[in-house]
Scaffold this motif. Structure first.
Motif, PDB file in Angstrom:
ATOM      1  N   ASP A  57     -49.671   3.288 -22.616  1.00 38.75           N
ATOM      2  CA  ASP A  57     -49.459   4.739 -22.593  1.00 38.75           C
ATOM      3  C   ASP A  57     -50.461   5.426 -21.661  1.00 38.75           C
ATOM      4  O   ASP A  57     -50.103   6.340 -20.918  1.00 38.75           O
ATOM      5  CB  ASP A  57     -49.577   5.336 -23.998  1.00 38.75           C
ATOM      6  N   GLN A  60     -49.723   4.788 -17.924  1.00 38.46           N
ATOM      7  CA  GLN A  60     -48.501   5.457 -17.483  1.00 38.46           C
ATOM      8  C   GLN A  60     -48.617   6.980 -17.505  1.00 38.46           C
ATOM      9  O   GLN A  60     -47.734   7.677 -17.013  1.00 38.46           O
ATOM     10  CB  GLN A  60     -47.326   5.014 -18.348  1.00 38.46           C
ATOM     11  N   ASN A  61     -49.712   7.489 -18.034  1.00 37.80           N
ATOM     12  CA  ASN A  61     -49.907   8.928 -18.110  1.00 37.80           C
ATOM     13  C   ASN A  61     -49.923   9.537 -16.710  1.00 37.80           C
ATOM     14  O   ASN A  61     -50.505   8.966 -15.786  1.00 37.80           O
ATOM     15  CB  ASN A  61     -51.225   9.223 -18.845  1.00 37.80           C
ATOM     16  N   LYS A  62     -49.322  10.700 -16.545  1.00 37.79           N
ATOM     17  CA  LYS A  62     -49.212  11.327 -15.225  1.00 37.79           C
ATOM     18  C   LYS A  62     -50.568  11.701 -14.627  1.00 37.79           C
ATOM     19  O   LYS A  62     -50.692  11.833 -13.410  1.00 37.79           O
ATOM     20  CB  LYS A  62     -48.314  12.559 -15.286  1.00 37.79           C
ATOM     21  N   SER A  63     -51.600  11.830 -15.448  1.00 35.30           N
ATOM     22  CA  SER A  63     -52.936  12.168 -14.954  1.00 35.30           C
ATOM     23  C   SER A  63     -53.677  10.962 -14.394  1.00 35.30           C
ATOM     24  O   SER A  63     -54.659  11.122 -13.671  1.00 35.30           O
ATOM     25  CB  SER A  63     -53.776  12.779 -16.073  1.00 35.30           C
ATOM     26  N   ASP A  65     -54.020   8.129 -11.884  1.00 34.83           N
ATOM     27  CA  ASP A  65     -53.484   7.806 -10.562  1.00 34.83           C
ATOM     28  C   ASP A  65     -53.628   6.330 -10.210  1.00 34.83           C
ATOM     29  O   ASP A  65     -52.886   5.821  -9.387  1.00 34.83           O
ATOM     30  CB  ASP A  65     -54.190   8.668  -9.511  1.00 34.83           C
ATOM     31  N   GLU A  80     -56.082  12.458  -7.433  1.00 34.41           N
ATOM     32  CA  GLU A  80     -54.759  12.670  -6.839  1.00 34.41           C
ATOM     33  C   GLU A  80     -54.663  12.188  -5.394  1.00 34.41           C
ATOM     34  O   GLU A  80     -53.562  12.101  -4.849  1.00 34.41           O
ATOM     35  CB  GLU A  80     -54.347  14.149  -6.948  1.00 34.41           C
ATOM     36  N   SER A  83     -52.714   6.702  -4.479  1.00 32.59           N
ATOM     37  CA  SER A  83     -51.306   6.535  -4.825  1.00 32.59           C
ATOM     38  C   SER A  83     -51.226   5.924  -6.225  1.00 32.59           C
ATOM     39  O   SER A  83     -52.102   5.167  -6.633  1.00 32.59           O
ATOM     40  CB  SER A  83     -50.599   5.652  -3.801  1.00 32.59           C
ATOM     41  N   LYS A  84     -50.177   6.270  -6.956  1.00 32.08           N
ATOM     42  CA  LYS A  84     -49.992   5.771  -8.320  1.00 32.08           C
ATOM     43  C   LYS A  84     -49.779   4.264  -8.251  1.00 32.08           C
ATOM     44  O   LYS A  84     -48.774   3.784  -7.727  1.00 32.08           O
ATOM     45  CB  LYS A  84     -48.809   6.472  -8.978  1.00 32.08           C
TER      46      LYS A  84
END
Length: 91
Positions: A57, A60-63, A65, A80, A83-84
């Protein structure tokens, strides 16, 4: 309470509870205050199914990176400019 009274650190080591809910709560508290370049280190990410779920979790969190799974611990970076990506180091 400490997070409310101090400048936010860029390296945080989270160790201890070995349960999903508290680990995710610690993450949420920290990531909500994170600044560019913050690295959150989680110990024992493969300790149990609960901890593996928490780690999945978190990474995979959007915060987050960039994440790196070092097996015994996981690194989650907030930046940011990156890249993810998710890496798993096997040794």
């Amino acid at each position: 309470k400490w997070l409310q009274q101090n400048e936010f650190p860029t390296l945080i080591f989270i160790d201890g509870n070995h349960r999903k809910e508290p680990t995710q709560r610690y993450f949420e508290q920290c990531v909500s205050k994170a600044v560019k370049g913050t690295c959150l280190v989680f110990d024992d990410i493969h300790w149990s199914v609960d901890m593996e779920e928490a780690w999945n979790d978190i990474r995979q969190n959007k915060s987050v990176d960039l994440s790196i799974d070092l097996f015994f611990m996981g690194l989650a970076f907030v930046n940011e400019d990156l890249s993810k990506e998710d890496f798993q180091i096997r040794f």
